[in-house]
Design a protein around this motif. Structure first.
Motif, PDB file in Angstrom:
ATOM      1  N   TYR A  27       0.829  -1.206   0.000  1.00 25.82           N
ATOM      2  CA  TYR A  27       0.000   0.000   0.000  1.00 25.82           C
ATOM      3  C   TYR A  27       0.865   1.259   0.000  1.00 25.82           C
ATOM      4  N   ASN A  28       1.897   1.273   0.828  1.00 26.55           N
ATOM      5  CA  ASN A  28       2.761   2.453   0.911  1.00 26.55           C
ATOM      6  C   ASN A  28       3.487   2.708  -0.412  1.00 26.55           C
ATOM      7  N   GLY A  29       4.013   1.646  -1.022  1.00 22.85           N
ATOM      8  CA  GLY A  29       4.696   1.811  -2.301  1.00 22.85           C
ATOM      9  C   GLY A  29       3.747   2.257  -3.398  1.00 22.85           C
ATOM     10  N   TYR A  30       2.563   1.658  -3.410  1.00 22.77           N
ATOM     11  CA  TYR A  30       1.553   2.023  -4.408  1.00 22.77           C
ATOM     12  C   TYR A  30       1.130   3.476  -4.232  1.00 22.77           C
ATOM     13  N   SER A  31       0.937   3.896  -2.986  1.00 23.50           N
ATOM     14  CA  SER A  31       0.520   5.278  -2.713  1.00 23.50           C
ATOM     15  C   SER A  31       1.590   6.273  -3.147  1.00 23.50           C
ATOM     16  N   LYS A  32       2.852   5.892  -3.003  1.00 23.37           N
ATOM     17  CA  LYS A  32       3.954   6.792  -3.329  1.00 23.37           C
ATOM     18  C   LYS A  32       4.149   6.947  -4.833  1.00 23.37           C
ATOM     19  N   TYR A  33       4.024   5.839  -5.575  1.00 23.29           N
ATOM     20  CA  TYR A  33       4.358   5.871  -7.002  1.00 23.29           C
ATOM     21  C   TYR A  33       3.162   5.687  -7.938  1.00 23.29           C
ATOM     22  N   GLY A  34       2.002   5.332  -7.387  1.00 22.98           N
ATOM     23  CA  GLY A  34       0.854   5.012  -8.232  1.00 22.98           C
ATOM     24  C   GLY A  34       0.441   6.130  -9.169  1.00 22.98           C
ATOM     25  N   SER A  35       0.397   7.356  -8.667  1.00 21.66           N
ATOM     26  CA  SER A  35      -0.028   8.485  -9.494  1.00 21.66           C
ATOM     27  C   SER A  35       0.945   8.724 -10.643  1.00 21.66           C
ATOM     28  N   ILE A  94       2.815   6.565 -12.039  1.00 17.08           N
ATOM     29  CA  ILE A  94       2.708   5.459 -12.984  1.00 17.08           C
ATOM     30  C   ILE A  94       1.463   5.600 -13.849  1.00 17.08           C
ATOM     31  N   ARG A  95       0.341   5.929 -13.245  1.00 19.01           N
ATOM     32  CA  ARG A  95      -0.887   6.095 -14.040  1.00 19.01           C
ATOM     33  C   ARG A  95      -0.730   7.225 -15.053  1.00 19.01           C
ATOM     34  N   ASN A  96      -0.137   8.335 -14.621  1.00 15.72           N
ATOM     35  CA  ASN A  96       0.089   9.447 -15.550  1.00 15.72           C
ATOM     36  C   ASN A  96       1.060   9.044 -16.656  1.00 15.72           C
ATOM     37  N   GLY A  97       2.076   8.267 -16.288  1.00 15.70           N
ATOM     38  CA  GLY A  97       3.049   7.824 -17.275  1.00 15.70           C
ATOM     39  C   GLY A  97       2.440   6.900 -18.313  1.00 15.70           C
ATOM     40  N   ILE A  98       1.552   6.023 -17.876  1.00 17.95           N
ATOM     41  CA  ILE A  98       0.869   5.124 -18.811  1.00 17.95           C
ATOM     42  C   ILE A  98       0.074   5.937 -19.827  1.00 17.95           C
ATOM     43  N   THR A  99      -0.638   6.952 -19.341  1.00 21.05           N
ATOM     44  CA  THR A  99      -1.423   7.812 -20.235  1.00 21.05           C
ATOM     45  C   THR A  99      -0.522   8.573 -21.202  1.00 21.05           C
ATOM     46  N   THR A 100       0.593   9.089 -20.685  1.00 17.88           N
ATOM     47  CA  THR A 100       1.507   9.863 -21.525  1.00 17.88           C
ATOM     48  C   THR A 100       2.173   8.985 -22.575  1.00 17.88           C
ATOM     49  N   TYR A 101       2.555   7.771 -22.185  1.00 17.24           N
ATOM     50  CA  TYR A 101       3.176   6.875 -23.163  1.00 17.24           C
ATOM     51  C   TYR A 101       2.183   6.529 -24.269  1.00 17.24           C
ATOM     52  N   ALA A 102       0.933   6.281 -23.902  1.00 20.49           N
ATOM     53  CA  ALA A 102      -0.085   5.976 -24.909  1.00 20.49           C
ATOM     54  C   ALA A 102      -0.254   7.142 -25.879  1.00 20.49           C
ATOM     55  N   SER A 103      -0.249   8.372 -25.352  1.00 20.12           N
ATOM     56  CA  SER A 103      -0.439   9.548 -26.206  1.00 20.12           C
ATOM     57  C   SER A 103       0.784   9.834 -27.072  1.00 20.12           C
ATOM     58  N   LEU A 104       1.941   9.286 -26.694  1.00 21.70           N
ATOM     59  CA  LEU A 104       3.146   9.476 -27.500  1.00 21.70           C
ATOM     60  C   LEU A 104       2.958   8.899 -28.900  1.00 21.70           C
ATOM     61  N   ARG A 105       2.128   7.889 -29.016  1.00 20.00           N
ATOM     62  CA  ARG A 105       1.875   7.279 -30.323  1.00 20.00           C
ATOM     63  C   ARG A 105       1.284   8.302 -31.299  1.00 20.00           C
ATOM     64  N   LYS A 106       0.453   9.201 -30.797  1.00 17.39           N
ATOM     65  CA  LYS A 106      -0.151  10.229 -31.652  1.00 17.39           C
ATOM     66  C   LYS A 106       0.924  11.150 -32.219  1.00 17.39           C
ATOM     67  N   GLU A 161       8.630  13.342 -18.040  1.00 13.28           N
ATOM     68  CA  GLU A 161       7.657  12.528 -17.312  1.00 13.28           C
ATOM     69  C   GLU A 161       7.811  11.046 -17.655  1.00 13.28           C
ATOM     70  N   LEU A 162       8.070  10.734 -18.929  1.00  9.84           N
ATOM     71  CA  LEU A 162       8.178   9.334 -19.325  1.00  9.84           C
ATOM     72  C   LEU A 162       9.428   8.675 -18.755  1.00  9.84           C
ATOM     73  N   ARG A 163      10.540   9.396 -18.730  1.00 10.83           N
ATOM     74  CA  ARG A 163      11.758   8.826 -18.152  1.00 10.83           C
ATOM     75  C   ARG A 163      11.582   8.633 -16.644  1.00 10.83           C
ATOM     76  N   SER A 164      10.916   9.575 -16.001  1.00 18.08           N
ATOM     77  CA  SER A 164      10.633   9.454 -14.574  1.00 18.08           C
ATOM     78  C   SER A 164       9.651   8.316 -14.309  1.00 18.08           C
ATOM     79  N   PHE A 165       8.715   8.143 -15.211  1.00 18.89           N
ATOM     80  CA  PHE A 165       7.739   7.054 -15.136  1.00 18.89           C
ATOM     81  C   PHE A 165       8.433   5.698 -15.114  1.00 18.89           C
ATOM     82  N   ALA A 166       9.427   5.521 -15.978  1.00 17.42           N
ATOM     83  CA  ALA A 166      10.152   4.250 -16.026  1.00 17.42           C
ATOM     84  C   ALA A 166      10.838   3.967 -14.693  1.00 17.42           C
ATOM     85  N   LEU A 225       8.349   2.797 -12.134  1.00 21.28           N
ATOM     86  CA  LEU A 225       7.958   1.397 -12.311  1.00 21.28           C
ATOM     87  C   LEU A 225       8.909   0.470 -11.554  1.00 21.28           C
ATOM     88  N   GLY A 226      10.201   0.707 -11.725  1.00 23.80           N
ATOM     89  CA  GLY A 226      11.174  -0.135 -11.048  1.00 23.80           C
ATOM     90  C   GLY A 226      11.137   0.013  -9.543  1.00 23.80           C
TER      91      GLY A 226
END
Length: 263
Positions: free
Chosen positions: A116-124, A126-138, A170-175, A178-179
């Motif tokens: 829970y603590n790890g998810y709370s710290k990095y979850g936001s 990661i979710r933003n990074g997933i969205t940004t990576y998806a939009s990179l395709r555009k 944001e994407l490099r920070s996202f990666a 994840l780790g």
């Protein structure tokens, strides 16, 4: 990760530490000789009874996947975002579909509070990074190479007052997030070593990060086809990571991460 293999938390071959004891110019054959005395249980190697059989089994697995990737990862995996990953320890680079379909071992125990603590710290992040990576395709589809370059900025260190530091995108920070989150979701503080699941997670993150490098290189060359292929590869590694960590994200931890829709 042979055709009928499953992974377990007690896999014990250790390519990385062996590589550190070898001269950097030593050939791959020397690496195999060095690990011949190292006990392990990995894929089809489980049947091996002698050191020679173990060596040959691991050598076959590594060769099947293109050999050791020293050009991209370095002699000791020092070029990877997270050095100690599955490749560093076993010399293997499982593909996303292998992790998704063949890693059927019981997930490592991690207390709910730790997850829970790890998810709370990095979850936001990661979710933003997933969205940004998806939009990179555009941006890639529209050949917005400047936008792609900015999205994949690695950042740089400052040099006193003359040169100010540049933060990573944001994407490099996202990666990196994840780790880091996998340390909480797939690892307990009581584990004596990094779990197989966590090593796999780091490997997937490293490959996704390398895919970002490939996208950046393709953008610099205005090569749309190469950029699309690299984006697709990165998305597959990210999705494999999400599928892996989602197994330990229960309702008490939070909402599971959503997958990237592949184009």
């Amino acid at each position: 990760f042979g055709p009928a293999a499953t992974a377990s938390n007690d896999m014990r071959v250790s390519v990385g530490p062996v590589l550190r004891r070898l001269d950097a110019t030593a050939g791959i054959a020397a690496v195999f000789v060095a690990i011949a005395t190292t006990p392990f249980s990995l894929g089809r190697a489980a049947w091996a009874e002698t050191d020679l059989e173990r060596r040959d089994a691991l050598a076959a697995q590594i060769e099947k996947r293109g050999g050791l990737d020293t050009e991209r990862r370095g002699q000791f995996n020092e070029k990877a975002l997270f050095q100690e990953d599955f490749y560093y320890k076993y010399g293997l680079r499982p593909r996303p579909e292998e992790v998704q379909n063949k890693f059927n071992a019981e997930m490592p125990y991690s207390p709910v509070a730790r997850r829970y603590n790890g998810y709370s710290k990095y979850g936001s992040r990661i979710r933003n990074g997933i969205t940004t990576y998806a939009s990179l395709r555009k941006d890639i589809d529209e050949a917005n190479w400047q936008g792609v370059k900015e999205a994949l900025q690695k950042g740089s260190k400052g040099q006193g007052d003359a040169v100010k530091p540049v933060p990573p995108s944001e994407l490099r920070s996202f990666a990196r997030a994840l780790g880091l989150v996998s340390n909480s979701l797939l690892q307990s503080e009581n584990d004596s070593s990094t779990t197989a699941a966590n090593l796999l997670a780091r490997h997937l993150v490293n490959e996704a990060y390398f895919a970002m490098d490939d996208i950046e290189a393709a953008a610099a060359a205005s090569d749309k086809a190469a950029a699309v292929a690299a984006w697709q590869a990165g998305a597959e590694y990210i999705n494999a990571f999400i599928g892996l960590v989602n197994r330990n994200i229960t309702p008490k931890v939070g909402d599971q991460f959503e997958f990237i829709v592949l184009g």
